[in-house]
Design an enzyme around this catalytic site. Structure first.
Site, PDB file in Angstrom:
ATOM      1  N   GLY A  88       0.951  -1.228   0.103  1.00 38.84           N
ATOM      2  CA  GLY A  88       0.023  -0.068  -0.037  1.00 38.84           C
ATOM      3  C   GLY A  88       0.975   1.320   0.270  1.00 38.84           C
ATOM      4  O   GLY A  88       2.047   1.195  -0.043  1.00 38.84           O
ATOM      5  N   GLY A  90       2.935   3.527   1.281  1.00 39.81           N
ATOM      6  CA  GLY A  90       3.832   3.469   2.761  1.00 39.81           C
ATOM      7  C   GLY A  90       4.529   4.648   2.613  1.00 39.81           C
ATOM      8  O   GLY A  90       5.002   5.003   3.726  1.00 39.81           O
ATOM      9  N   ARG A  91       4.995   5.678   1.776  1.00 39.81           N
ATOM     10  CA  ARG A  91       5.811   6.784   1.780  1.00 39.81           C
ATOM     11  C   ARG A  91       5.161   7.811   0.919  1.00 39.81           C
ATOM     12  O   ARG A  91       5.826   8.571   0.467  1.00 39.81           O
ATOM     13  CB  ARG A  91       7.303   6.595   1.619  1.00 39.81           C
ATOM     14  CG  ARG A  91       7.572   6.166   0.465  1.00 39.81           C
ATOM     15  CD  ARG A  91       9.202   5.975   0.273  1.00 39.81           C
ATOM     16  NE  ARG A  91       9.655   5.582  -0.741  1.00 39.81           N
ATOM     17  CZ  ARG A  91      10.693   5.773  -1.482  1.00 39.81           C
ATOM     18  NH1 ARG A  91      11.675   6.507  -0.716  1.00 39.81           N
ATOM     19  NH2 ARG A  91      11.093   4.957  -2.421  1.00 39.81           N
ATOM     20  N   ASP A 123      10.307   4.998   7.246  1.00 40.70           N
ATOM     21  CA  ASP A 123      10.281   6.173   7.972  1.00 40.70           C
ATOM     22  C   ASP A 123       9.529   7.319   6.821  1.00 40.70           C
ATOM     23  O   ASP A 123       9.039   8.401   7.258  1.00 40.70           O
ATOM     24  CB  ASP A 123      11.541   6.951   8.067  1.00 40.70           C
ATOM     25  CG  ASP A 123      12.487   7.044   6.686  1.00 40.70           C
ATOM     26  OD1 ASP A 123      11.962   6.905   5.605  1.00 40.70           O
ATOM     27  OD2 ASP A 123      13.796   7.559   6.702  1.00 40.70           O
ATOM     28  N   ARG A 177       4.259  13.767  -8.204  1.00 34.53           N
ATOM     29  CA  ARG A 177       4.295  13.193  -9.667  1.00 34.53           C
ATOM     30  C   ARG A 177       2.895  13.299 -10.167  1.00 34.53           C
ATOM     31  O   ARG A 177       1.869  13.416  -9.576  1.00 34.53           O
ATOM     32  CB  ARG A 177       4.798  11.761  -9.642  1.00 34.53           C
ATOM     33  CG  ARG A 177       3.790  10.733  -9.200  1.00 34.53           C
ATOM     34  CD  ARG A 177       3.939   9.413  -9.589  1.00 34.53           C
ATOM     35  NE  ARG A 177       5.301   8.931  -9.134  1.00 34.53           N
ATOM     36  CZ  ARG A 177       5.772   8.037  -8.272  1.00 34.53           C
ATOM     37  NH1 ARG A 177       4.895   7.835  -7.387  1.00 34.53           N
ATOM     38  NH2 ARG A 177       7.140   7.583  -7.896  1.00 34.53           N
ATOM     39  N   ASP A 254       2.823  -4.242  -8.252  1.00 32.56           N
ATOM     40  CA  ASP A 254       2.286  -2.733  -7.410  1.00 32.56           C
ATOM     41  C   ASP A 254       2.882  -1.543  -8.157  1.00 32.56           C
ATOM     42  O   ASP A 254       2.566  -0.606  -7.684  1.00 32.56           O
ATOM     43  CB  ASP A 254       2.846  -2.918  -5.748  1.00 32.56           C
ATOM     44  CG  ASP A 254       4.000  -2.941  -5.773  1.00 32.56           C
ATOM     45  OD1 ASP A 254       4.457  -3.981  -6.054  1.00 32.56           O
ATOM     46  OD2 ASP A 254       4.795  -1.966  -4.985  1.00 32.56           O
ATOM     47  N   ASP A 264       6.963   5.064 -10.834  1.00 29.66           N
ATOM     48  CA  ASP A 264       7.730   4.530  -9.531  1.00 29.66           C
ATOM     49  C   ASP A 264       9.008   3.874  -9.740  1.00 29.66           C
ATOM     50  O   ASP A 264       9.278   2.941  -9.788  1.00 29.66           O
ATOM     51  CB  ASP A 264       6.686   3.563  -8.957  1.00 29.66           C
ATOM     52  CG  ASP A 264       6.846   3.578  -7.460  1.00 29.66           C
ATOM     53  OD1 ASP A 264       7.636   4.377  -6.948  1.00 29.66           O
ATOM     54  OD2 ASP A 264       6.358   2.912  -6.946  1.00 29.66           O
TER      55      ASP A 264
END
Length: 461
Positions: A88, A90-91, A123, A177, A254, A264
């Site tokens: 999912g 995450g950042r 993080d 983006r 993903d 990505d």
């Protein structure tokens, strides 16, 4: 906002089962490093003043009329062909939606904007180097005519990050983006894993309404229509990766979106030569995503989407489109290779033969890719090339015979075609650009490279 900005909240049609409202990180600093006004103009945001740009893309103040809260999207995915249900956003998150000047629904997504429920001990941050690399990848792919996401903004955020794969501490950034869609194959895989047939119907309806024109050809179900689009888009993306000589590095499900954009970017490389075994990721020990295996990877991925859709559609509805993947790839490969060569297509069989002759010659001779495409733009060797002796080798004979019947697609009157060397973006150049930033905070080399890449893109258009 000007009248050219047309906000949307279409994603909310899906309902809260598809995302989580999240808050952006509160960064110590917001220092503008890259602003893509060319991309911003396509969505009516190029008139933002510098302070507003930082508020929206560094502090993530909501854009008027668009999403009130950032949304972390939920999805699963295969990562190097191992299924992972614990991913999912995450950042990153979906920050805003709007309609572009072509009437398409567009997403603004982030990278490095903070932790979410899917951060898994990470993080939630982005290294500044990672942001610089993504700028370069998207600019180069856009110039080469590939369907790619676009880097809208990069803002340095003043944190020192620890990373195991690069010297640490390292500088931090947040990136925005621009994509046609952030709906991924993994979005459908999650619903299949949860046995959520209702959610699958909702997501499929959303995708077909917002991203694809209605078809005049009857289909057994909306799921058959969806997989048909996915087969075309995945085959086209694979072909464009090859023609660009671009090795993505992590073609996981993903990282594949439903609208077919390359996005990505992690450990990518532009290949120096057509080496089928050339890999980008140091951890890709088996070459799963090497240059030559990228079409295989994209076909495998679309089969995983079809397997997810079997929750709601019988195999016989999905299989006809899947069986056409090799033919659609061949057609897209010929289109992409001839576009990069800059010649007028003739007929499918002849065009594919020309494309395959290029691939064979480049593989056998390890000719530098940028040199070949530069020398042969328009289908004729221009002037004197340092690679002239290589072109006289037997490996190039089939190409020379095939290309003789092709006409240039446009006059080569741009000054770029008189340059002594082609514009390329190999790893040493990327590292040199970053070194100037890391050592001297000198951004001029990056800025100059973006100008050079865009100039090449103008020449190719």
């Amino acid at each position: 906002m000007t009248d050219a900005f047309r906000p949307s909240r279409a994603i909310l049609e899906l309902g809260p089962g598809f995302y989580d409202e999240v808050a952006p990180a509160d960064f110590p600093l917001t220092i503008p490093r890259f602003r893509n006004d060319r991309a911003a103009a396509s969505i009516g945001l190029d008139d933002l003043d510098p302070a507003a740009w930082l508020r929206h893309f560094g502090r993530f103040e909501a854009l008027p009329g668009s999403l009130e809260h950032p949304l972390a999207l939920r999805y699963h995915g295969h990562q190097f062909r191992s299924y992972n249900p614990e991913i999912g956003d995450g950042r990153g998150f979906l920050f805003a939606q709007m309609t572009d000047t072509a009437g398409r629904l567009m997403d603004l997504g982030t990278k490095g904007s903070g932790q979410t429920p899917y951060s898994r001990f990470g993080d939630g941050r982005l290294t500044l180097k990672g942001g610089v690399r993504e700028i370069l990848a998207t600019e180069m792919l856009e110039a080469l005519g590939a369907t790619t996401s676009r880097t809208l903004s990069l803002i340095e955020t003043g944190e020192a990050l620890q990373r195991g794969d690069e010297p640490s501490p390292t500088r931090s950034a947040v990136m925005v983006r621009l994509n046609h869609s952030h709906i991924r194959y993994g979005s459908f895989q999650r619903l299949a894993a949860l046995q959520d047939a209702g959610g699958m119907a909702t997501l499929t309806d959303y995708v077909l309404r917002h991203y694809f024109e209605p078809s005049d050809t009857p289909a057994p179900s909306p799921y058959a229509t969806l997989i048909d689009h996915a087969v075309t888009n995945s085959a086209t993306q694979a072909a464009q990766l090859m023609a660009a000589g671009f090795v993505h590095g992590v073609l996981n499900t993903d990282n594949i979106n439903i609208t077919g954009e390359i996005f990505d970017f992690g450990p990518y490389r532009f290949a120096p030569a057509w080496d089928p075994d050339f890999t980008a990721a140091y951890f890709d020990h088996n070459g799963l995503y090497s240059l030559g295996r990228q079409p295989e990877a994209m076909q495998w991925n679309v089969y995983q989407l079809a397997l997810a859709l079997r929750l709601v559609a019988p195999t016989e509805d999905l299989a006809p489109a899947l069986k056409t993947w090799p033919d659609r790839f061949d057609a897209a490969f010929a289109t992409a290779m001839l576009a990069r060569l800059g010649v007028v297509p003739r007929d499918p069989a002849t065009d594919l033969a020309l494309a395959r002759s290029i691939e064979a010659a480049l593989t056998e001779t390890t000719m530098p890719l940028a040199r070949f495409w530069f020398d042969w733009r328009g289908g004729t060797l221009r002037g004197t090339s340092p690679a002239a002796a290589t072109y006289a080798l037997p490996a190039f004979a089939p190409f020379l015979a095939a290309v003789a019947d092709y006409a240039p697609a446009a006059p080569l009157d741009h000054a770029y075609w008189s340059d002594p060397e082609p514009c390329a973006l190999l790893i040493d150049e990327i590292e040199a650009i970053w070194s100037r930033i890391a050592t001297d905070d000198d951004w001029s080399t990056l800025e100059g490279e973006v100008v050079a890449i865009r100039r090449m893109g103008e020449a190719m258009r």
